[in-house]
Scaffold this motif. Structure first.
Motif, PDB file in Angstrom:
ATOM      1  N   GLY A 177       2.532  -7.532 -16.319  1.00  0.00           N
ATOM      2  CA  GLY A 177       3.868  -8.100 -16.428  1.00  0.00           C
ATOM      3  C   GLY A 177       4.578  -8.067 -15.089  1.00  0.00           C
ATOM      4  O   GLY A 177       3.976  -8.285 -14.044  1.00  0.00           O
ATOM      5  N   THR A 178       5.863  -7.775 -15.095  1.00  0.00           N
ATOM      6  CA  THR A 178       6.641  -7.655 -13.866  1.00  0.00           C
ATOM      7  C   THR A 178       6.521  -6.233 -13.349  1.00  0.00           C
ATOM      8  O   THR A 178       6.785  -5.281 -14.080  1.00  0.00           O
ATOM      9  CB  THR A 178       8.122  -7.993 -14.131  1.00  0.00           C
ATOM     10  N   LEU A 179       6.119  -6.095 -12.091  1.00  0.00           N
ATOM     11  CA  LEU A 179       5.948  -4.781 -11.480  1.00  0.00           C
ATOM     12  C   LEU A 179       7.090  -4.464 -10.534  1.00  0.00           C
ATOM     13  O   LEU A 179       7.572  -5.342  -9.823  1.00  0.00           O
ATOM     14  CB  LEU A 179       4.631  -4.731 -10.697  1.00  0.00           C
ATOM     15  N   SER A 180       7.498  -3.211 -10.520  1.00  0.00           N
ATOM     16  CA  SER A 180       8.485  -2.761  -9.540  1.00  0.00           C
ATOM     17  C   SER A 180       7.987  -1.461  -8.915  1.00  0.00           C
ATOM     18  O   SER A 180       7.259  -0.683  -9.538  1.00  0.00           O
ATOM     19  CB  SER A 180       9.867  -2.597 -10.171  1.00  0.00           C
ATOM     20  N   PHE A 181       8.398  -1.256  -7.671  1.00  0.00           N
ATOM     21  CA  PHE A 181       7.930  -0.113  -6.891  1.00  0.00           C
ATOM     22  C   PHE A 181       8.550   1.178  -7.402  1.00  0.00           C
ATOM     23  O   PHE A 181       9.729   1.224  -7.727  1.00  0.00           O
ATOM     24  CB  PHE A 181       8.300  -0.311  -5.414  1.00  0.00           C
ATOM     25  N   GLY A 182       7.751   2.219  -7.485  1.00  0.00           N
ATOM     26  CA  GLY A 182       8.239   3.528  -7.898  1.00  0.00           C
ATOM     27  C   GLY A 182       8.301   4.474  -6.716  1.00  0.00           C
ATOM     28  O   GLY A 182       9.352   4.679  -6.122  1.00  0.00           O
ATOM     29  N   SER A 183       7.157   5.014  -6.329  1.00  0.00           N
ATOM     30  CA  SER A 183       7.098   5.962  -5.217  1.00  0.00           C
ATOM     31  C   SER A 183       5.649   6.159  -4.794  1.00  0.00           C
ATOM     32  O   SER A 183       4.729   5.717  -5.470  1.00  0.00           O
ATOM     33  CB  SER A 183       7.685   7.313  -5.639  1.00  0.00           C
ATOM     34  N   GLU A 184       5.478   6.858  -3.676  1.00  0.00           N
ATOM     35  CA  GLU A 184       4.130   7.242  -3.264  1.00  0.00           C
ATOM     36  C   GLU A 184       3.751   8.488  -4.041  1.00  0.00           C
ATOM     37  O   GLU A 184       4.523   9.428  -4.146  1.00  0.00           O
ATOM     38  CB  GLU A 184       4.086   7.528  -1.766  1.00  0.00           C
ATOM     39  N   LYS A 185       2.569   8.480  -4.599  1.00  0.00           N
ATOM     40  CA  LYS A 185       2.114   9.637  -5.357  1.00  0.00           C
ATOM     41  C   LYS A 185       1.294  10.575  -4.478  1.00  0.00           C
ATOM     42  O   LYS A 185       1.486  11.784  -4.504  1.00  0.00           O
ATOM     43  CB  LYS A 185       1.287   9.200  -6.558  1.00  0.00           C
ATOM     44  N   SER A 186       0.355  10.001  -3.695  1.00  0.00           N
ATOM     45  CA  SER A 186      -0.491  10.856  -2.873  1.00  0.00           C
ATOM     46  C   SER A 186      -1.133  10.077  -1.739  1.00  0.00           C
ATOM     47  O   SER A 186      -1.210   8.855  -1.778  1.00  0.00           O
ATOM     48  CB  SER A 186      -1.589  11.504  -3.724  1.00  0.00           C
ATOM     49  N   GLU A 187      -1.570  10.819  -0.734  1.00  0.00           N
ATOM     50  CA  GLU A 187      -2.392  10.277   0.340  1.00  0.00           C
ATOM     51  C   GLU A 187      -3.799  10.802   0.129  1.00  0.00           C
ATOM     52  O   GLU A 187      -3.986  11.983  -0.168  1.00  0.00           O
ATOM     53  CB  GLU A 187      -1.878  10.738   1.705  1.00  0.00           C
ATOM     54  N   ASN A 188      -4.781   9.941   0.263  1.00  0.00           N
ATOM     55  CA  ASN A 188      -6.174  10.326   0.062  1.00  0.00           C
ATOM     56  C   ASN A 188      -6.849  10.417   1.423  1.00  0.00           C
ATOM     57  O   ASN A 188      -6.872   9.444   2.170  1.00  0.00           O
ATOM     58  CB  ASN A 188      -6.865   9.311  -0.850  1.00  0.00           C
ATOM     59  N   ARG A 231      10.953  -5.414  -6.733  1.00  0.00           N
ATOM     60  CA  ARG A 231       9.893  -6.151  -7.417  1.00  0.00           C
ATOM     61  C   ARG A 231       8.744  -6.381  -6.450  1.00  0.00           C
ATOM     62  O   ARG A 231       8.951  -6.784  -5.312  1.00  0.00           O
ATOM     63  CB  ARG A 231      10.416  -7.471  -7.953  1.00  0.00           C
ATOM     64  N   VAL A 232       7.522  -6.107  -6.914  1.00  0.00           N
ATOM     65  CA  VAL A 232       6.347  -6.221  -6.062  1.00  0.00           C
ATOM     66  C   VAL A 232       5.237  -6.958  -6.797  1.00  0.00           C
ATOM     67  O   VAL A 232       5.287  -7.140  -8.011  1.00  0.00           O
ATOM     68  CB  VAL A 232       5.835  -4.827  -5.617  1.00  0.00           C
ATOM     69  N   GLN A 233       4.246  -7.375  -6.017  1.00  0.00           N
ATOM     70  CA  GLN A 233       3.039  -7.939  -6.608  1.00  0.00           C
ATOM     71  C   GLN A 233       1.838  -7.372  -5.877  1.00  0.00           C
ATOM     72  O   GLN A 233       1.930  -6.963  -4.717  1.00  0.00           O
ATOM     73  CB  GLN A 233       3.035  -9.456  -6.593  1.00  0.00           C
ATOM     74  N   LEU A 234       0.712  -7.322  -6.579  1.00  0.00           N
ATOM     75  CA  LEU A 234      -0.525  -6.777  -6.034  1.00  0.00           C
ATOM     76  C   LEU A 234      -1.364  -7.895  -5.433  1.00  0.00           C
ATOM     77  O   LEU A 234      -1.478  -8.970  -6.018  1.00  0.00           O
ATOM     78  CB  LEU A 234      -1.318  -6.072  -7.126  1.00  0.00           C
ATOM     79  N   ILE A 235      -1.949  -7.630  -4.273  1.00  0.00           N
ATOM     80  CA  ILE A 235      -2.863  -8.571  -3.639  1.00  0.00           C
ATOM     81  C   ILE A 235      -4.290  -8.149  -3.976  1.00  0.00           C
ATOM     82  O   ILE A 235      -4.694  -7.023  -3.697  1.00  0.00           O
ATOM     83  CB  ILE A 235      -2.662  -8.590  -2.100  1.00  0.00           C
ATOM     84  N   ASN A 236      -5.035  -9.050  -4.607  1.00  0.00           N
ATOM     85  CA  ASN A 236      -6.429  -8.839  -4.995  1.00  0.00           C
ATOM     86  C   ASN A 236      -6.609  -7.569  -5.839  1.00  0.00           C
ATOM     87  O   ASN A 236      -7.376  -6.677  -5.477  1.00  0.00           O
ATOM     88  CB  ASN A 236      -7.319  -8.791  -3.741  1.00  0.00           C
ATOM     89  N   ASP A 238      -5.704  -4.673  -2.447  1.00  0.00           N
ATOM     90  CA  ASP A 238      -5.765  -4.751  -0.982  1.00  0.00           C
ATOM     91  C   ASP A 238      -4.417  -4.472  -0.351  1.00  0.00           C
ATOM     92  O   ASP A 238      -4.348  -3.991   0.775  1.00  0.00           O
ATOM     93  CB  ASP A 238      -6.293  -6.109  -0.529  1.00  0.00           C
ATOM     94  N   ASP A 239      -3.342  -4.790  -1.077  1.00  0.00           N
ATOM     95  CA  ASP A 239      -1.995  -4.579  -0.539  1.00  0.00           C
ATOM     96  C   ASP A 239      -0.977  -4.726  -1.665  1.00  0.00           C
ATOM     97  O   ASP A 239      -1.283  -5.224  -2.745  1.00  0.00           O
ATOM     98  CB  ASP A 239      -1.689  -5.586   0.568  1.00  0.00           C
ATOM     99  N   ILE A 240       0.239  -4.265  -1.387  1.00  0.00           N
ATOM    100  CA  ILE A 240       1.395  -4.467  -2.253  1.00  0.00           C
ATOM    101  C   ILE A 240       2.447  -5.189  -1.416  1.00  0.00           C
ATOM    102  O   ILE A 240       2.743  -4.750  -0.307  1.00  0.00           O
ATOM    103  CB  ILE A 240       1.979  -3.129  -2.742  1.00  0.00           C
ATOM    104  N   VAL A 241       2.982  -6.290  -1.928  1.00  0.00           N
ATOM    105  CA  VAL A 241       3.984  -7.049  -1.197  1.00  0.00           C
ATOM    106  C   VAL A 241       5.208  -7.286  -2.080  1.00  0.00           C
ATOM    107  O   VAL A 241       5.108  -7.245  -3.305  1.00  0.00           O
ATOM    108  CB  VAL A 241       3.440  -8.411  -0.676  1.00  0.00           C
ATOM    109  N   LYS A 242       6.364  -7.526  -1.444  1.00  0.00           N
ATOM    110  CA  LYS A 242       7.574  -7.843  -2.200  1.00  0.00           C
ATOM    111  C   LYS A 242       7.392  -9.186  -2.904  1.00  0.00           C
ATOM    112  O   LYS A 242       6.806 -10.096  -2.363  1.00  0.00           O
ATOM    113  CB  LYS A 242       8.794  -7.874  -1.295  1.00  0.00           C
ATOM    114  N   TYR A 243       7.962  -9.280  -4.077  1.00  0.00           N
ATOM    115  CA  TYR A 243       7.832 -10.491  -4.895  1.00  0.00           C
ATOM    116  C   TYR A 243       9.034 -11.365  -4.713  1.00  0.00           C
ATOM    117  O   TYR A 243      10.145 -10.976  -4.700  1.00  0.00           O
ATOM    118  CB  TYR A 243       7.656 -10.073  -6.344  1.00  0.00           C
TER     119      TYR A 243
END
Length: 105
Positions: free
Chosen positions: A15-26, A72-77, A100-105
């Motif tokens: 559906g519609t995605l919105s940014f929350g926060s960074e959870k972790s660095e791997n 609001r964001v969208q996922l690339i690939n 591959d990336d997260i970009v603003k929608y």
């Protein structure tokens, strides 16, 4: 036959995605080594029970520096991997979402 990834229909699945926060660095090889990816929490208007955790490569940059909460964001690939595991005599599946990336929608 080996199933590596499932490519979701983004609008129907998330559906519609919105940014929350960074959870972790791997990290590669331990906490003081090179960052290889970051995991972010996203909010979905369809998947309401839990946050969507998405893993993106470190080369895409730190999104917490460029996004504000609830942008609001969208996922690339995007792609979803299934990880099977066993506890005692029971089998379970965990799903991991990669992009591959997260970009603003």
């Amino acid at each position: 036959m080996e199933l590596k990834y499932v490519i979701p229909k983004v609008k129907e699945t998330f559906g519609t995605l919105s940014f929350g926060s960074e959870k972790s660095e791997n990290h590669e090889g331990g906490p003081r080594t090179k960052i290889v990816s970051r995991t972010y929490n996203l909010f979905s208007d369809i998947q309401c029970a839990d946050d969507i955790e998405v893993i993106i490569p470190a080369a895409a940059g730190n999104k917490e520096l460029t996004f504000k909460a609830e942008d609001r964001v969208q996922l690339i690939n995007p792609r979803v991997a299934t990880i099977g595991y066993r506890i005692n005599d029971q089998g379970f599946v965990r799903y991991e979402c990669y992009a591959d990336d997260i970009v603003k929608y």
